[in-house]
Scaffold this motif. Structure first.
Motif, PDB file in Angstrom:
ATOM      1  N   PRO A  44       3.568  21.807 -52.091  1.00  0.00           N
ATOM      2  CA  PRO A  44       4.524  20.698 -52.069  1.00  0.00           C
ATOM      3  C   PRO A  44       5.733  20.972 -52.930  1.00  0.00           C
ATOM      4  O   PRO A  44       5.666  21.717 -53.923  1.00  0.00           O
ATOM      5  CB  PRO A  44       3.702  19.521 -52.626  1.00  0.00           C
ATOM      6  CG  PRO A  44       2.668  20.173 -53.492  1.00  0.00           C
ATOM      7  CD  PRO A  44       2.341  21.481 -52.832  1.00  0.00           C
ATOM      8  N   VAL A  45       6.842  20.379 -52.562  1.00  0.00           N
ATOM      9  CA  VAL A  45       8.057  20.480 -53.363  1.00  0.00           C
ATOM     10  C   VAL A  45       7.903  19.581 -54.587  1.00  0.00           C
ATOM     11  O   VAL A  45       7.578  18.404 -54.439  1.00  0.00           O
ATOM     12  CB  VAL A  45       9.290  20.055 -52.542  1.00  0.00           C
ATOM     13  CG1 VAL A  45      10.546  20.097 -53.393  1.00  0.00           C
ATOM     14  CG2 VAL A  45       9.447  20.966 -51.336  1.00  0.00           C
ATOM     15  N   PRO A  46       8.076  20.111 -55.795  1.00  0.00           N
ATOM     16  CA  PRO A  46       7.910  19.261 -56.987  1.00  0.00           C
ATOM     17  C   PRO A  46       8.947  18.152 -57.009  1.00  0.00           C
ATOM     18  O   PRO A  46      10.109  18.366 -56.649  1.00  0.00           O
ATOM     19  CB  PRO A  46       8.104  20.247 -58.152  1.00  0.00           C
ATOM     20  CG  PRO A  46       8.862  21.392 -57.580  1.00  0.00           C
ATOM     21  CD  PRO A  46       8.439  21.498 -56.142  1.00  0.00           C
ATOM     22  N   PRO A  47       8.545  16.948 -57.404  1.00  0.00           N
ATOM     23  CA  PRO A  47       9.496  15.830 -57.441  1.00  0.00           C
ATOM     24  C   PRO A  47      10.482  16.004 -58.574  1.00  0.00           C
ATOM     25  O   PRO A  47      10.211  16.720 -59.554  1.00  0.00           O
ATOM     26  CB  PRO A  47       8.590  14.612 -57.668  1.00  0.00           C
ATOM     27  CG  PRO A  47       7.402  15.165 -58.386  1.00  0.00           C
ATOM     28  CD  PRO A  47       7.192  16.550 -57.825  1.00  0.00           C
ATOM     29  N   PRO A  48      11.641  15.372 -58.499  1.00  0.00           N
ATOM     30  CA  PRO A  48      12.634  15.480 -59.569  1.00  0.00           C
ATOM     31  C   PRO A  48      12.206  14.674 -60.790  1.00  0.00           C
ATOM     32  O   PRO A  48      11.302  13.828 -60.700  1.00  0.00           O
ATOM     33  CB  PRO A  48      13.897  14.895 -58.932  1.00  0.00           C
ATOM     34  CG  PRO A  48      13.375  13.915 -57.936  1.00  0.00           C
ATOM     35  CD  PRO A  48      12.108  14.508 -57.392  1.00  0.00           C
ATOM     36  N   PRO A  49      12.825  14.902 -61.937  1.00  0.00           N
ATOM     37  CA  PRO A  49      12.549  14.056 -63.105  1.00  0.00           C
ATOM     38  C   PRO A  49      12.872  12.602 -62.791  1.00  0.00           C
ATOM     39  O   PRO A  49      13.752  12.312 -61.981  1.00  0.00           O
ATOM     40  CB  PRO A  49      13.497  14.619 -64.177  1.00  0.00           C
ATOM     41  CG  PRO A  49      13.821  15.995 -63.730  1.00  0.00           C
ATOM     42  CD  PRO A  49      13.795  15.966 -62.234  1.00  0.00           C
ATOM     43  N   PRO A  50      12.164  11.650 -63.417  1.00  0.00           N
ATOM     44  CA  PRO A  50      12.380  10.237 -63.073  1.00  0.00           C
ATOM     45  C   PRO A  50      13.794   9.755 -63.340  1.00  0.00           C
ATOM     46  O   PRO A  50      14.270   8.857 -62.652  1.00  0.00           O
ATOM     47  CB  PRO A  50      11.354   9.514 -63.962  1.00  0.00           C
ATOM     48  CG  PRO A  50      10.979  10.475 -65.024  1.00  0.00           C
ATOM     49  CD  PRO A  50      11.092  11.825 -64.422  1.00  0.00           C
ATOM     50  N   TRP A  56      19.069  24.362 -47.024  1.00  0.00           N
ATOM     51  CA  TRP A  56      17.922  23.491 -47.305  1.00  0.00           C
ATOM     52  C   TRP A  56      16.638  24.301 -47.363  1.00  0.00           C
ATOM     53  O   TRP A  56      15.789  24.086 -48.236  1.00  0.00           O
ATOM     54  CB  TRP A  56      17.803  22.422 -46.219  1.00  0.00           C
ATOM     55  CG  TRP A  56      18.805  21.333 -46.257  1.00  0.00           C
ATOM     56  CD1 TRP A  56      19.682  20.977 -45.269  1.00  0.00           C
ATOM     57  CD2 TRP A  56      19.056  20.416 -47.339  1.00  0.00           C
ATOM     58  NE1 TRP A  56      20.457  19.914 -45.668  1.00  0.00           N
ATOM     59  CE2 TRP A  56      20.091  19.552 -46.932  1.00  0.00           C
ATOM     60  CE3 TRP A  56      18.502  20.260 -48.610  1.00  0.00           C
ATOM     61  CZ2 TRP A  56      20.585  18.542 -47.742  1.00  0.00           C
ATOM     62  CZ3 TRP A  56      18.993  19.254 -49.417  1.00  0.00           C
ATOM     63  CH2 TRP A  56      20.028  18.396 -48.993  1.00  0.00           C
ATOM     64  N   LEU A  57      16.480  25.218 -46.441  1.00  0.00           N
ATOM     65  CA  LEU A  57      15.271  26.036 -46.414  1.00  0.00           C
ATOM     66  C   LEU A  57      15.173  26.905 -47.659  1.00  0.00           C
ATOM     67  O   LEU A  57      14.100  27.038 -48.266  1.00  0.00           O
ATOM     68  CB  LEU A  57      15.262  26.906 -45.151  1.00  0.00           C
ATOM     69  CG  LEU A  57      14.080  27.862 -44.993  1.00  0.00           C
ATOM     70  CD1 LEU A  57      12.764  27.102 -45.006  1.00  0.00           C
ATOM     71  CD2 LEU A  57      14.222  28.668 -43.706  1.00  0.00           C
ATOM     72  N   ALA A  58      16.288  27.526 -48.075  1.00  0.00           N
ATOM     73  CA  ALA A  58      16.279  28.364 -49.259  1.00  0.00           C
ATOM     74  C   ALA A  58      15.947  27.556 -50.514  1.00  0.00           C
ATOM     75  O   ALA A  58      15.189  28.011 -51.378  1.00  0.00           O
ATOM     76  CB  ALA A  58      17.640  29.061 -49.417  1.00  0.00           C
ATOM     77  N   VAL A  59      16.491  26.346 -50.609  1.00  0.00           N
ATOM     78  CA  VAL A  59      16.211  25.500 -51.773  1.00  0.00           C
ATOM     79  C   VAL A  59      14.745  25.111 -51.793  1.00  0.00           C
ATOM     80  O   VAL A  59      14.087  25.140 -52.846  1.00  0.00           O
ATOM     81  CB  VAL A  59      17.115  24.244 -51.747  1.00  0.00           C
ATOM     82  CG1 VAL A  59      16.676  23.245 -52.810  1.00  0.00           C
ATOM     83  CG2 VAL A  59      18.564  24.639 -51.982  1.00  0.00           C
ATOM     84  N   ARG A  60      14.205  24.741 -50.645  1.00  0.00           N
ATOM     85  CA  ARG A  60      12.796  24.353 -50.593  1.00  0.00           C
ATOM     86  C   ARG A  60      11.894  25.528 -50.947  1.00  0.00           C
ATOM     87  O   ARG A  60      10.897  25.373 -51.650  1.00  0.00           O
ATOM     88  CB  ARG A  60      12.464  23.815 -49.201  1.00  0.00           C
ATOM     89  CG  ARG A  60      11.050  23.261 -49.113  1.00  0.00           C
ATOM     90  CD  ARG A  60      10.774  22.680 -47.726  1.00  0.00           C
ATOM     91  NE  ARG A  60       9.486  22.040 -47.695  1.00  0.00           N
ATOM     92  CZ  ARG A  60       8.331  22.674 -47.503  1.00  0.00           C
ATOM     93  NH1 ARG A  60       8.344  23.979 -47.329  1.00  0.00           N
ATOM     94  NH2 ARG A  60       7.192  22.007 -47.489  1.00  0.00           N
ATOM     95  N   VAL A  87      18.397  16.497 -55.195  1.00  0.00           N
ATOM     96  CA  VAL A  87      19.108  16.470 -53.914  1.00  0.00           C
ATOM     97  C   VAL A  87      18.116  16.535 -52.755  1.00  0.00           C
ATOM     98  O   VAL A  87      18.268  15.827 -51.750  1.00  0.00           O
ATOM     99  CB  VAL A  87      20.119  17.634 -53.851  1.00  0.00           C
ATOM    100  CG1 VAL A  87      20.761  17.699 -52.470  1.00  0.00           C
ATOM    101  CG2 VAL A  87      21.198  17.465 -54.906  1.00  0.00           C
ATOM    102  N   VAL A  88      17.097  17.396 -52.871  1.00  0.00           N
ATOM    103  CA  VAL A  88      16.084  17.475 -51.822  1.00  0.00           C
ATOM    104  C   VAL A  88      15.336  16.154 -51.689  1.00  0.00           C
ATOM    105  O   VAL A  88      15.052  15.689 -50.579  1.00  0.00           O
ATOM    106  CB  VAL A  88      15.105  18.634 -52.122  1.00  0.00           C
ATOM    107  CG1 VAL A  88      13.908  18.579 -51.178  1.00  0.00           C
ATOM    108  CG2 VAL A  88      15.813  19.973 -51.974  1.00  0.00           C
ATOM    109  N   SER A  89      15.023  15.523 -52.811  1.00  0.00           N
ATOM    110  CA  SER A  89      14.351  14.220 -52.765  1.00  0.00           C
ATOM    111  C   SER A  89      15.213  13.167 -52.083  1.00  0.00           C
ATOM    112  O   SER A  89      14.717  12.363 -51.294  1.00  0.00           O
ATOM    113  CB  SER A  89      14.005  13.774 -54.189  1.00  0.00           C
ATOM    114  OG  SER A  89      13.427  12.485 -54.191  1.00  0.00           O
TER     115      SER A  89
END
Length: 333
Positions: free
Chosen positions: A159-165, A184-188, A234-236
């Motif tokens: 899974p993609v780790p979530p961003p800081p709150p 997007w694919l490279a970032v993920r 940004v991904v979130s």
């Protein structure tokens, strides 16, 4: 986007469906579609018995296009890539970057499917799927889609780790329309594998990806935000928009995909956003981009989140995390 070359073998965090499961799903879909086509044809045959031959032929062509071609397109669009056969086999059609498909993706797949499946009785589709590394037929190649397995073992997915709150919802006004799927694919890929990379390589890749993202969005990197945390935020935000478009407003519940059971800010070991070389100096020097300057200053900046044990401690000036918005949709594993 600038080329990213690393010695780490980064792979897409999706498990492509192979020919046997895809063939079984196709057989189920074709059986349903042909049954509906025959039933509608019989009804129309009795309803148009008084018409001449030319009118009946035109109605027959219209039924063929609407039921056998338009039907699968409408089902994939409304179900976001899960037809009856794919649902039974645990498959789903997604974009190359893992997001849900839209009408244009289903339209291209359906149009190519007329030649690949209906005209050639599936021979072209089977051959293309066999020679493709990820089991894609020609329609998937032209549409930029991929058929993946949804039902996989829990330990396989990355899974993609979530961003800081304190970054959740901060990029709600960001324009993401110009960000290409390749970025997007490279970032993920980077976010799912950054713990396995060498710290210096991970830091360099995060800075370069942040520079590419800033160039596409037109908005500068927020001051004091590490590049990896910026990318996760940004991904979130992108996933949250896809979720609202696909499923409506959904609220976060701990334990959902992408949200740890203990909530945001808890992870294994230290926070991933704290990784990076210890670089002093907040002002970009000659040959250093603004993103690199902001990223390097964030290592010892106020927005850097200290870690005590396994719990992430928010800085005093960071906004208190309110109700956390869920992405609602996570790319299938």
């Amino acid at each position: 986007m600038s080329a990213l070359v690393t010695g780490d073998a980064v792979v897409l965090g999706l498990q492509p469906a192979r020919l046997p499961s895809r063939a079984l799903a196709l057989v189920i879909d074709l059986a349903v579609v042909w049954a509906a086509y025959i039933l509608v044809s019989l009804v129309m045959l009795f309803a148009t018995a008084s018409l001449d031959g030319a009118a009946q032929a035109a109605i027959g062509v219209a039924l063929f296009v609407l039921v056998l071609v338009g039907g699968p397109i409408a089902v994939e669009t409304l179900s976001h890539g899960r037809s009856l056969g794919k649902l039974a086999c645990g498959l789903r059609v997604v974009r190359d970057d893992g997001g849900p498909i839209r009408f244009r993706h289903a339209l291209v797949r359906g149009a190519m499917g007329v030649v690949e499946i209906l005209v050639t009785f599936g021979v072209v589709a089977c051959f293309a799927s066999l020679v493709s590394e990820r089991g894609r037929r020609i329609g998937d190649v032209f549409a930029g889609t991929l058929v993946v397995r949804e039902r996989v073992s829990p330990g396989w997915a990355a899974p993609v780790p979530p961003p800081p709150p304190w970054l959740v919802g901060r990029f709600a006004g960001l324009d993401l329309s110009r960000v290409p799927d390749g970025l997007w694919l490279a970032v993920r890929q980077y976010l799912t594998r950054m713990r396995q990379l060498d710290p210096q390589v991970s830091w360099t890749m995060s800075v370069r990806l942040a520079e590419d993202m800033v160039a596409c969005t037109g908005a500068p990197l927020p001051e004091g935000v590490p590049p990896a945390a910026y990318l996760a935020g940004v991904v979130s935000e992108r996933q949250a928009r896809d979720a609202r478009r696909a499923f409506g407003q959904v609220h976060a519940v701990p334990g959902m995909a992408g949200v740890p059971a203990g909530g945001f800010g808890q992870g294994q070991g230290t926070a991933p956003w704290a990784a990076g070389p210890q670089v002093h100096g907040a002002v970009p020097g000659p040959g250093r981009s603004p993103v690199q300057g902001a990223a390097q200053s964030s290592v010892h900046g106020a927005a850097h989140t200290p870690v005590r044990g396994s719990v992430e401690v928010l800085p005093a000036e960071a906004p208190a995390p309110g109700p956390v918005r869920s992405t609602g949709f996570a790319p299938p594993a």
